[in-house]
Scaffold this active site. Sequence first.
Site, PDB file in Angstrom:
ATOM      1  N   GLY D 196       0.203  18.790  -6.378  1.00 36.74           N
ATOM      2  CA  GLY D 196       0.347  19.489  -7.742  1.00 36.74           C
ATOM      3  C   GLY D 196       0.686  18.629  -8.839  1.00 36.74           C
ATOM      4  N   GLU D 221      -8.045  24.123  -0.922  1.00 36.15           N
ATOM      5  CA  GLU D 221      -6.787  24.151  -1.027  1.00 36.15           C
ATOM      6  C   GLU D 221      -6.367  23.051  -1.890  1.00 36.15           C
ATOM      7  OE1 GLU D 221      -4.475  25.338   2.544  1.00 36.15           O
ATOM      8  OE2 GLU D 221      -6.408  25.122   3.376  1.00 36.15           O
ATOM      9  N   LEU D 222      -5.495  23.162  -2.868  1.00 42.63           N
ATOM     10  CA  LEU D 222      -4.908  22.393  -3.884  1.00 42.63           C
ATOM     11  C   LEU D 222      -4.583  21.070  -3.121  1.00 42.63           C
ATOM     12  CD1 LEU D 222      -4.445  21.283  -6.876  1.00 42.63           C
ATOM     13  CD2 LEU D 222      -2.251  22.339  -6.625  1.00 42.63           C
ATOM     14  N   ASP D 223      -5.179  19.701  -3.498  1.00 43.49           N
ATOM     15  CA  ASP D 223      -4.899  18.588  -2.860  1.00 43.49           C
ATOM     16  C   ASP D 223      -4.904  18.523  -1.361  1.00 43.49           C
ATOM     17  OD1 ASP D 223      -4.636  17.793  -5.519  1.00 43.49           O
ATOM     18  OD2 ASP D 223      -2.278  18.233  -5.594  1.00 43.49           O
ATOM     19  N   GLN D 224      -5.481  19.390  -0.784  1.00 45.31           N
ATOM     20  CA  GLN D 224      -5.499  19.244   0.847  1.00 45.31           C
ATOM     21  C   GLN D 224      -7.024  19.023   1.366  1.00 45.31           C
ATOM     22  OE1 GLN D 224      -2.971  20.680   2.941  1.00 45.31           O
ATOM     23  NE2 GLN D 224      -1.605  20.545   0.990  1.00 45.31           N
TER      24      GLN D 224
END
Lengths: 278, 278, 278, 278
Positions: D196, D221-224
């Site tokens: 994040g 998915e954020l930063d996944q």
Amino acid sequence: MLERKVLLTDCPDAKGLIATITNICYKHQLNILHNNEFVDFETKHFFMRTELEGIFNEQTFFEDLRLALPEKANVRLVGEEKKRIVILVTKEAHCLGDILMKNYYGALNVEIAAVIGNHDTLRSLVEKFGIPFFCISHHNLTRVEHDQLLAAKIDEFAPDYIVLAKYMRVLNPEFVQRYPNRVINIHHSFLPAFIGARPYQQAYERGVKIIGATAHFINNELDQGPIIMQNVINVDHTYSAEAMMKAGRDVEKTVLSKALDLALSDKIFVFQNKTIIL
Amino acid sequence: MLERKVLLTDCPDAKGLIATITNICYKHQLNILHNNEFVDFETKHFFMRTELEGIFNEQTFFEDLRLALPEKANVRLVGEEKKRIVILVTKEAHCLGDILMKNYYGALNVEIAAVIGNHDTLRSLVEKFGIPFFCISHHNLTRVEHDQLLAAKIDEFAPDYIVLAKYMRVLNPEFVQRYPNRVINIHHSFLPAFIGARPYQQAYERGVKIIGATAHFINNELDQGPIIMQNVINVDHTYSAEAMMKAGRDVEKTVLSKALDLALSDKIFVFQNKTIIL
Amino acid sequence: MLERKVLLTDCPDAKGLIATITNICYKHQLNILHNNEFVDFETKHFFMRTELEGIFNEQTFFEDLRLALPEKANVRLVGEEKKRIVILVTKEAHCLGDILMKNYYGALNVEIAAVIGNHDTLRSLVEKFGIPFFCISHHNLTRVEHDQLLAAKIDEFAPDYIVLAKYMRVLNPEFVQRYPNRVINIHHSFLPAFIGARPYQQAYERGVKIIGATAHFINNELDQGPIIMQNVINVDHTYSAEAMMKAGRDVEKTVLSKALDLALSDKIFVFQNKTIIL
Amino acid sequence: MLERKVLLTDCPDAKGLIATITNICYKHQLNILHNNEFVDFETKHFFMRTELEGIFNEQTFFEDLRLALPEKANVRLVGEEKKRIVILVTKEAHCLGDILMKNYYGALNVEIAAVIGNHDTLRSLVEKFGIPFFCISHHNLTRVEHDQLLAAKIDEFAPDYIVLAKYMRVLNPEFVQRYPNRVINIHHSFLPAFIGARPYQQAYERGVKIIGATAHFINNELDQGPIIMQNVINVDHTYSAEAMMKAGRDVEKTVLSKALDLALSDKIFVFQNKTIIL
């Protein structure tokens, strides 16, 4: 006869602190071998580590320092005597083995008073080195009961530090509070990634390209204590979780040994949730 | 108005030097932001770098320091003004490019006064950034003649440092002596391995598993000057000499930029044939 | 019952070699677990390491390979049996200790048949682990005589590899030729920098910012044998030669253990003066 | 005339796959320059990357492969033509600058078709290199509207990859799904630590001793998304969050450039949420 001692000072920052302290050292004819200081501008706190050589009149030296420094100053003077540790283990030998071996050949200035395992697995390794091993099983005990037995045994040896060399159980808050900033743990990941259990499995599942290890003081939030040292190694798609675990052993043991060495050398200040290493 | 300056002191070691200097700073109401000192016990020489904030009366400050410090002390006080550099290049763009780019986005506190090439290859790159480029070819010139032309052009800009960003010619002793500890070179090997020409070819032939780069001040022995910074990368049997050369570019440029940054930040003492970086 | 073996092939490069070898594996219903190949375009030589699982009829498998491969091909098939090593030491414990400890906790797949010292210093450490220690002093012996005694003792154990774990004497050419590509040494510098004696002192005097260690096979030129693995650590002006030596221990022991592990896993091809690690 | 192409194959694992593929290459008289394969034993999936040289009859080559390989096999043959990218940026220049500079001196085999910024800040840098810059501001637009404008502009250039060189906005799922495994992002932390916003601030507050950067493909998915490459640098208590941010720039730019180079060289397989890099 000349002695060597380390003066550790921390206090709210103020003008002239270095001059104040070094003047007093000079007045006492103490030679400064190394001096490191740090001011944390966010918290406005001052830290200084001063290696001194000379003849120490500790009473007047401390009086002079107390008079000159802010009231809230923490001042400690530590000598070169060996510190005493107790090591807690479970079944894995690599971190324990590295400490035993380094101690054997003189690379760690420490007295290993005892090793305590919640399993008996590592007894024979420890006893090879003439160090007492105690097995305190957690079977049929609550966590608090087990930790109390550990603490009772640890306190027999009055250690300076307690080293968790892959001790695979969480210690309860009461235990942790008993030894503030004195319990050093090795976590087998690059914190704060992969907090908690099975970090190599977590790392494998995430597909990371680097894994690591983190030595930190224990506090009451799981894997959240002040970090002393971290290191990493590269991995790739060919590593299973188990291969990561094997590859991680060398970095775990090296990070823990080095963190312990920093503690034994009085190079670590803990302030709020961080370490300042001077 | 408060100014920031760096006080650089070095002298034969003596008792009480830190107290002496910090007292004078305190007397002048200069706040110490950072202080680093080092005593070389072999040569018994003392080095201190002190970042100060306050209102500077340089004349009385220096008088106080001169009176209090040993006669042979070197004392310098440097401000935050941008330093000026001239860069020498041949044909390769990566080290030059990194300095130009970092300067463009403000990561280097420097004024690039000019770039001089013995080939014209890099003119267009330099001119993109609005920096004057001069081609001074070595054709039909002796080394001494060529170096004299370089020096004449360099001196027009009165630079603090001269940066050899893959300048692929050896400079003659007269040139080097003209700029003592002011010429920073990047050598594309992990010195003292692979001194001289074609280090990647040498590394390939030796079958090394790590290659590196070394930033150092130039003196009059080839690749023997005081080392500022080194870094390495892993290679393996799949690397040809050319692949090593390509892989080495990133480490070369990073090492040179960081060494330059240390020089620009007045963090380097040169003593005998070594650097002390505070 | 399924067995696992490693097929090691090297020969002059030719078209279709991978197809040729993998076809034969397929014909023998051997499953390929891992396959790595490398062609050295300079020497036009082909190397392949193939991990196989299945039921091996070695005689027909080799016949098929011999028929299909160039006449000069080297082909070996090695099983998972533990290899046997003899370790030579002098007085320093760290490299020996790491191998003993890793072997103790199962991180090295090896049988340590014996440790031989030219001093008796490390006897007690070795005997803790139930491994025979022999002291063969070099006093009053020529180098050749001493090496002959070593070789005689070594040969009693018929080791696959001989590991010089900080054995601080140069071995004579006759000894070296007796065990081609079977003697693994750890040199306490980043070769080819600082060949010969006292590399940390040399590194200190040169003022390097990185020191390293190199594991290599011994050949008849001092510190010139094929390099297996290298690693480095950062140092700075605060390191004396002795501090470098101490700091270097961890990297020495790790590099030697890993190089040994590569040898024990049959991952190293030696070709001319280089290693290809597959 | 001889061409060079890369054959990329992945399919459920089966016996004899290497033999099958290399036989077909041999039959087509294609010389194998490099071959790398990997079997993921958990998912029982096979990956192979084969660098070939020869005269390609793509139709019959593919027919032969299709006939011989499992039905579900993915097979691609890619030539040496430059790939095309579009770069998205916000205000920071370092990652963009490194790609522009490396492309300038030929270290990246790529055509930079356009740079798009949600601010106009970097226009002048981009235009120095003769590359079109488009400012598409997000002011007064919903995220979806803005992303649609971006996608429309991107699609004008039909890029192979979209590079987020410190593009500081989250892209909506529709955008991401439009370019599966084609959007490469640089995240300024060692993922999965500090997911994040403001990872350096998070790292500073946690008191870590190492910071890093992660290049990964974007998924929803954020930063996944699948990690391509990571690298780290050491920090200590003297680093403020801002100092970490500055120090992190070099590692961010290097990691992104190298990840991009892997993509441009067709060395990355994405499988489930991981990358296999051959």
